[in-house]
Design an enzyme around this catalytic site. Sequence first.
Site, mmCIF file in Angstrom:
data_model
loop_
_atom_site.group_PDB
_atom_site.id
_atom_site.type_symbol
_atom_site.label_atom_id
_atom_site.label_comp_id
_atom_site.label_asym_id
_atom_site.label_seq_id
_atom_site.Cartn_x
_atom_site.Cartn_y
_atom_site.Cartn_z
ATOM 1 N N TYR A 217 -4.889 91.418 19.073
ATOM 2 C CA TYR A 217 -5.896 92.404 19.446
ATOM 3 C C TYR A 217 -6.999 92.344 18.395
ATOM 4 O O TYR A 217 -6.865 92.897 17.306
ATOM 5 C CB TYR A 217 -5.228 93.779 19.515
ATOM 6 C CG TYR A 217 -6.068 94.933 20.022
ATOM 7 C CD1 TYR A 217 -7.395 94.784 20.403
ATOM 8 C CD2 TYR A 217 -5.499 96.195 20.131
ATOM 9 C CE1 TYR A 217 -8.136 95.854 20.870
ATOM 10 C CE2 TYR A 217 -6.232 97.279 20.609
ATOM 11 C CZ TYR A 217 -7.544 97.092 20.973
ATOM 12 O OH TYR A 217 -8.270 98.165 21.432
ATOM 13 N N LYS B 182 -6.848 89.388 22.910
ATOM 14 C CA LYS B 182 -7.695 90.428 23.492
ATOM 15 C C LYS B 182 -8.889 90.553 22.568
ATOM 16 O O LYS B 182 -8.766 91.007 21.426
ATOM 17 C CB LYS B 182 -6.976 91.774 23.604
ATOM 18 C CG LYS B 182 -7.912 92.876 24.134
ATOM 19 C CD LYS B 182 -7.290 94.257 24.123
ATOM 20 C CE LYS B 182 -8.310 95.290 24.606
ATOM 21 N NZ LYS B 182 -7.767 96.681 24.564
#
Length: 299
Positions: free
Chosen positions: A138, A165
């Site tokens: 992330y 992500k």
Amino acid sequence: MSPQALGGILVALITPFTDGGHAVDEGRLQAHIEHLIAAGVHGLVPGGTTGEFTAMSSDERKNLLELCIKHASGRVPVVAGIGALSTKECIHLATHAAHAGAAALMVVPPFYDPINVEQLRELMGDISSASRLPIMYYNIPSASGLTLSPAEIAALSEVGVRYLKDTSGNAPALTELLFGLHEHITAFNGWDTLTFYALAAGAKGAVWGTTNLIPELSVQLWETLAVRGNLAEGRALWAKIWPICKFLEEHNYPSGIKTGLELLGKETGGLRKPFALLEGEGREELRGLLEDAGLETVR
């Protein structure tokens, strides 16, 4: 058996609470998951920013994941958000996720004191070794304080990271990851207002909080751009979606998402204090944007 590959629209899931925010509300969570799956989403990602993980205890986070896996019932993969401030807590959450049946892990690096690249690689390797699950890194420099080059991100594939992500908002870096480093890591968009570009450029999907509000439109955008490659139709859809994304990026994100759901007649239990649902002009502006996108709101 190799793990199922992730792709498409993965919902950065809200955490519905009971009134007053004392506990996760299973009934509200189940109803929301059913709506999202019926709309055609390709996966669920509980325990991230949209899910208010920083306001939840470790036990609550584990319970939330178990409930999501239970109610997804194998129909879509569940990616467990396991960000924490120590390796020990990350491994605790990661091994629980593996035993609970998560398809993968989404890991945000420690977000108070920034770590360096070497420490990040060690952390990812430790989580990978302990859980044996694919990792989605992330990338959110605004929260982690850690800015990596595209090459450094791609090199995380050496320590168990399979997916990204990207919530950096850095379109040139995302472009390099999609076109120059795609053999090393699979990039998902995580910056709402870049979703159209990312899908048109070949991203394998999006981890998208706005999908809580507009699952049908989100899936339509994926089908239009990623599956059929119809840019003209995609632009028409994006003209409805983009104003909502822009609004959410300008406000506290979980507050905006949950306020939108309340405007659509879905009870969320609100946010845990000190955060709160939007009121006044902001709430009414969001109502107008939802209605402009063709959604019916409640008064």
